[in-house]
Write a protein that holds these residues in place. Structure first.
Motif, short mmCIF file in Angstrom:
data_model
loop_
_atom_site.label_atom_id
_atom_site.label_comp_id
_atom_site.label_asym_id
_atom_site.label_seq_id
_atom_site.Cartn_x
_atom_site.Cartn_y
_atom_site.Cartn_z
N VAL A 31 -33.01 -96.75 15.00
CA VAL A 31 -31.77 -97.54 15.08
C VAL A 31 -31.39 -98.06 13.70
N MET A 32 -32.37 -98.60 12.98
CA MET A 32 -32.06 -99.11 11.63
C MET A 32 -31.64 -97.98 10.70
N GLY A 33 -32.28 -96.83 10.79
CA GLY A 33 -31.90 -95.70 9.95
C GLY A 33 -30.49 -95.24 10.22
N VAL A 34 -30.11 -95.17 11.49
CA VAL A 34 -28.74 -94.77 11.83
C VAL A 34 -27.74 -95.80 11.34
N LEU A 35 -28.04 -97.08 11.52
CA LEU A 35 -27.12 -98.12 11.06
C LEU A 35 -26.94 -98.09 9.55
N VAL A 36 -28.04 -97.91 8.83
CA VAL A 36 -27.95 -97.84 7.36
C VAL A 36 -27.14 -96.63 6.95
N THR A 37 -27.37 -95.51 7.58
CA THR A 37 -26.67 -94.28 7.22
C THR A 37 -25.18 -94.39 7.50
N LEU A 38 -24.82 -95.03 8.59
CA LEU A 38 -23.41 -95.11 8.97
C LEU A 38 -22.65 -96.23 8.27
N LEU A 39 -23.32 -97.34 7.98
CA LEU A 39 -22.59 -98.53 7.53
C LEU A 39 -22.67 -98.84 6.04
N THR A 40 -23.48 -98.16 5.29
CA THR A 40 -23.61 -98.50 3.87
C THR A 40 -22.94 -97.46 2.98
N ALA A 41 -22.57 -97.92 1.81
CA ALA A 41 -22.01 -97.02 0.81
C ALA A 41 -23.13 -96.20 0.18
N ASP A 42 -22.76 -95.09 -0.43
CA ASP A 42 -23.77 -94.21 -1.02
C ASP A 42 -24.57 -94.90 -2.13
N ASP A 43 -23.92 -95.80 -2.88
CA ASP A 43 -24.61 -96.47 -3.98
C ASP A 43 -25.68 -97.45 -3.50
N ASP A 44 -25.48 -98.07 -2.35
CA ASP A 44 -26.40 -99.08 -1.83
C ASP A 44 -27.37 -98.55 -0.79
N ARG A 45 -27.28 -97.29 -0.47
CA ARG A 45 -28.07 -96.76 0.65
C ARG A 45 -29.57 -96.90 0.43
N PHE A 46 -30.06 -96.61 -0.77
CA PHE A 46 -31.50 -96.67 -1.01
C PHE A 46 -32.05 -98.08 -0.80
N SER A 47 -31.33 -99.08 -1.28
CA SER A 47 -31.77 -100.47 -1.11
C SER A 47 -31.86 -100.84 0.36
#
Length: 98
Positions: A31-47
């Motif tokens: 769930v957290m992985g999907v939320l991060v993938t869908l809701l974050t910008a490419d620049d902030d994804r790793f954080s």
């Protein structure tokens, strides 16, 4: 024919509770992985992915400490955390491809 000893029955019953806890930790990581993938910008994804792995690790500790069993604790936690990392990584790779 093999006879089951009381110790083997206790071990089997004790370990039957661990699979749902592993699945719960992995589901939270998914769930957290999907939320991060869908809701974050490419620049902030790793954080945000690092934060998701950290939170899933804390969830794993809470779930495994809730078993109140010392035997196999390190194995259960390492297996659960490694699975969470793999799940989050797979979701992120799929998000990058799509």
């Amino acid at each position: 024919m093999t006879e089951t000893t009381p110790e083997a029955a206790e071990t089997r019953e004790a370990h039957s509770w661990h699979v749902p806890r592993l699945i719960a930790a992995w589901a939270a990581a998914a769930v957290m992985g999907v939320l991060v993938t869908l809701l974050t910008a490419d620049d902030d994804r790793f954080s945000w992915l690092v934060l998701a792995v950290g939170v899933s690790t804390l969830i794993t500790f809470a779930l495994q400490l809730g078993t109140a069993q010392r035997e196999g604790f390190i194995t259960r936690v390492s297996f659960s955390v490694a699975g969470s990392v793999v799940i989050i990584a797979i979701i992120d790779v799929i998000g990058l491809i799509v």
